[in-house]
Write a protein that holds these residues in place. Structure first.
Motif, PDB file in Angstrom:
ATOM      1  N   GLN A 129       0.828  -1.205   0.000  1.00 52.65           N
ATOM      2  CA  GLN A 129       0.000   0.000   0.000  1.00 52.65           C
ATOM      3  C   GLN A 129       0.864   1.258   0.000  1.00 52.65           C
ATOM      4  O   GLN A 129       0.524   2.243  -0.675  1.00 52.65           O
ATOM      5  CB  GLN A 129      -0.931  -0.014   1.205  1.00 52.65           C
ATOM      6  CG  GLN A 129      -2.040  -1.056   1.093  1.00 52.65           C
ATOM      7  CD  GLN A 129      -2.875  -1.139   2.349  1.00 52.65           C
ATOM      8  OE1 GLN A 129      -2.469  -0.696   3.424  1.00 52.65           O
ATOM      9  NE2 GLN A 129      -4.054  -1.716   2.225  1.00 52.65           N
ATOM     10  N   ARG A 130       1.958   1.249   0.754  1.00 51.42           N
ATOM     11  CA  ARG A 130       2.842   2.419   0.768  1.00 51.42           C
ATOM     12  C   ARG A 130       3.437   2.678  -0.612  1.00 51.42           C
ATOM     13  O   ARG A 130       3.521   3.824  -1.062  1.00 51.42           O
ATOM     14  CB  ARG A 130       3.960   2.228   1.805  1.00 51.42           C
ATOM     15  CG  ARG A 130       3.526   2.464   3.246  1.00 51.42           C
ATOM     16  CD  ARG A 130       4.718   2.597   4.176  1.00 51.42           C
ATOM     17  NE  ARG A 130       5.496   1.370   4.232  1.00 51.42           N
ATOM     18  CZ  ARG A 130       5.268   0.382   5.089  1.00 51.42           C
ATOM     19  NH1 ARG A 130       4.282   0.477   5.970  1.00 51.42           N
ATOM     20  NH2 ARG A 130       6.023  -0.698   5.104  1.00 51.42           N
ATOM     21  N   VAL A 133       0.732   4.228  -2.750  1.00 49.47           N
ATOM     22  CA  VAL A 133       0.534   5.640  -2.413  1.00 49.47           C
ATOM     23  C   VAL A 133       1.659   6.491  -2.998  1.00 49.47           C
ATOM     24  O   VAL A 133       1.408   7.550  -3.600  1.00 49.47           O
ATOM     25  CB  VAL A 133       0.464   5.822  -0.883  1.00 49.47           C
ATOM     26  CG1 VAL A 133       0.552   7.309  -0.515  1.00 49.47           C
ATOM     27  CG2 VAL A 133      -0.824   5.228  -0.329  1.00 49.47           C
ATOM     28  N   ARG A 153       0.642  13.703  -0.265  1.00 52.28           N
ATOM     29  CA  ARG A 153       0.339  12.389   0.308  1.00 52.28           C
ATOM     30  C   ARG A 153      -1.019  12.419   1.015  1.00 52.28           C
ATOM     31  O   ARG A 153      -1.804  11.475   0.909  1.00 52.28           O
ATOM     32  CB  ARG A 153       1.454  11.981   1.268  1.00 52.28           C
ATOM     33  CG  ARG A 153       1.364  10.533   1.724  1.00 52.28           C
ATOM     34  CD  ARG A 153       2.615  10.108   2.493  1.00 52.28           C
ATOM     35  NE  ARG A 153       3.777  10.067   1.604  1.00 52.28           N
ATOM     36  CZ  ARG A 153       4.770  10.948   1.623  1.00 52.28           C
ATOM     37  NH1 ARG A 153       4.752  11.970   2.495  1.00 52.28           N
ATOM     38  NH2 ARG A 153       5.781  10.833   0.800  1.00 52.28           N
ATOM     39  N   SER A 154      -1.291  13.500   1.729  1.00 48.26           N
ATOM     40  CA  SER A 154      -2.589  13.635   2.390  1.00 48.26           C
ATOM     41  C   SER A 154      -3.719  13.680   1.371  1.00 48.26           C
ATOM     42  O   SER A 154      -4.788  13.089   1.580  1.00 48.26           O
ATOM     43  CB  SER A 154      -2.618  14.899   3.248  1.00 48.26           C
ATOM     44  OG  SER A 154      -1.711  14.817   4.322  1.00 48.26           O
ATOM     45  N   HIS A 157      -4.353  10.123   0.087  1.00 44.57           N
ATOM     46  CA  HIS A 157      -5.112   9.330   1.063  1.00 44.57           C
ATOM     47  C   HIS A 157      -6.577   9.783   1.116  1.00 44.57           C
ATOM     48  O   HIS A 157      -7.488   8.959   1.258  1.00 44.57           O
ATOM     49  CB  HIS A 157      -4.475   9.446   2.447  1.00 44.57           C
ATOM     50  CG  HIS A 157      -3.274   8.571   2.633  1.00 44.57           C
ATOM     51  ND1 HIS A 157      -3.353   7.196   2.664  1.00 44.57           N
ATOM     52  CD2 HIS A 157      -1.953   8.883   2.798  1.00 44.57           C
ATOM     53  CE1 HIS A 157      -2.141   6.686   2.855  1.00 44.57           C
ATOM     54  NE2 HIS A 157      -1.276   7.685   2.930  1.00 44.57           N
ATOM     55  N   SER A 158      -6.798  11.071   1.009  1.00 47.22           N
ATOM     56  CA  SER A 158      -8.166  11.589   1.045  1.00 47.22           C
ATOM     57  C   SER A 158      -8.972  11.105  -0.157  1.00 47.22           C
ATOM     58  O   SER A 158     -10.142  10.728  -0.028  1.00 47.22           O
ATOM     59  CB  SER A 158      -8.151  13.120   1.078  1.00 47.22           C
ATOM     60  OG  SER A 158      -7.543  13.597   2.254  1.00 47.22           O
ATOM     61  N   PHE A 160      -8.363   8.378  -1.847  1.00 46.36           N
ATOM     62  CA  PHE A 160      -8.621   6.951  -1.630  1.00 46.36           C
ATOM     63  C   PHE A 160      -9.839   6.767  -0.728  1.00 46.36           C
ATOM     64  O   PHE A 160     -10.677   5.883  -0.957  1.00 46.36           O
ATOM     65  CB  PHE A 160      -7.411   6.276  -0.992  1.00 46.36           C
ATOM     66  CG  PHE A 160      -6.249   6.065  -1.921  1.00 46.36           C
ATOM     67  CD1 PHE A 160      -6.348   6.333  -3.275  1.00 46.36           C
ATOM     68  CD2 PHE A 160      -5.040   5.595  -1.436  1.00 46.36           C
ATOM     69  CE1 PHE A 160      -5.270   6.144  -4.130  1.00 46.36           C
ATOM     70  CE2 PHE A 160      -3.959   5.396  -2.276  1.00 46.36           C
ATOM     71  CZ  PHE A 160      -4.076   5.672  -3.628  1.00 46.36           C
TER      72      PHE A 160
END
Length: 207
Positions: A129-130, A133, A153-154, A157-158, A160
């Motif tokens: 997963q990392r 991302v 990165r934030s 994730h948002s 996703f």
């Protein structure tokens, strides 16, 4: 998420039904006999393919993390080095939407059952997963160079979280249609990245 047209193997059939049943009733709420019945074989017959439910769960969660990463790498490689970053990001969004719409039980499984994996399998899921991302972060920052890496990165994730909300949209038959839902998710994901990148007012909001 795959676009295969050949018939699934018996092992793939077992995994598909196990994912559906685990998502509907929880890992401990499903017996091996029920999974076997769903694919037309006896419960004990499943042990020719898997040593038990734990192995099925591990293959499901490790497998989808690996397929997402492999698929994303393939899309980037297929696009070529000269592909504009906007098109690369569109391709990544398209691939994740396919997953979010076609593999909804796996999203539920990940949210509920990841902690049931043995440590080595859980660490492998997190590692895959990392990498997934970071591939997205690279593309997002190529498109929005002013966006700091932590903010990119934030944002990834948002997005996703947004795309992986599909299990909460209702039963498959209650959705407005795959193409309509996919287009809505596509617009929302692109809008989120545009907002994060400051494309509306020309300034990165996280700067």
């Amino acid at each position: 998420m795959a676009t295969r047209t050949d018939a699934p193997t018996r092992r793939e059939q077992i995994l598909k039904e196990a994912a559906r049943l685990f998502a509907e009733r929880g890992f401990h709420g499903v017996g091996v006999d029920e999974i076997g019945a769903a694919v037309g074989i006896s419960g004990p017959g499943l042990y020719r393919h898997f040593p038990g439910k734990d192995a099925m769960l591990a293959e499901l969660l490790v497998g989808i993390s690996g397929r997402l990463l492999t698929g994303a790498k393939h899309r980037v490689a297929e696009a070529g080095a000269d592909c504009p970053p906007e098109r690369l990001l569109d391709a990544l969004i398209e691939g994740h939407i396919d997953f979010a719409l076609d593999d909804r039980p796996l999203i539920t499984l990940h949210d509920r059952e990841l902690d049931r994996l043995r440590d080595s399998d859980r660490k492998l899921v997190r590692q895959l997963q990392r990498q997934y991302v970071e591939l997205w972060v690279t593309v997002v920052r190529d498109l929005y160079p002013a966006l700091p890496e932590p903010a990119a990165r934030s944002a990834v994730h948002s997005v996703f979280g947004l795309l992986n909300s599909t299990p909460h949209l209702g039963r498959r038959g209650s959705l407005p249609g795959r193409s309509t839902t996919a287009e809505l998710l596509r617009r929302m994901a692109k809008g989120a990245f545009e907002a994060a990148g400051g494309s509306i007012d020309g300034e990165a909001p996280f700067g």
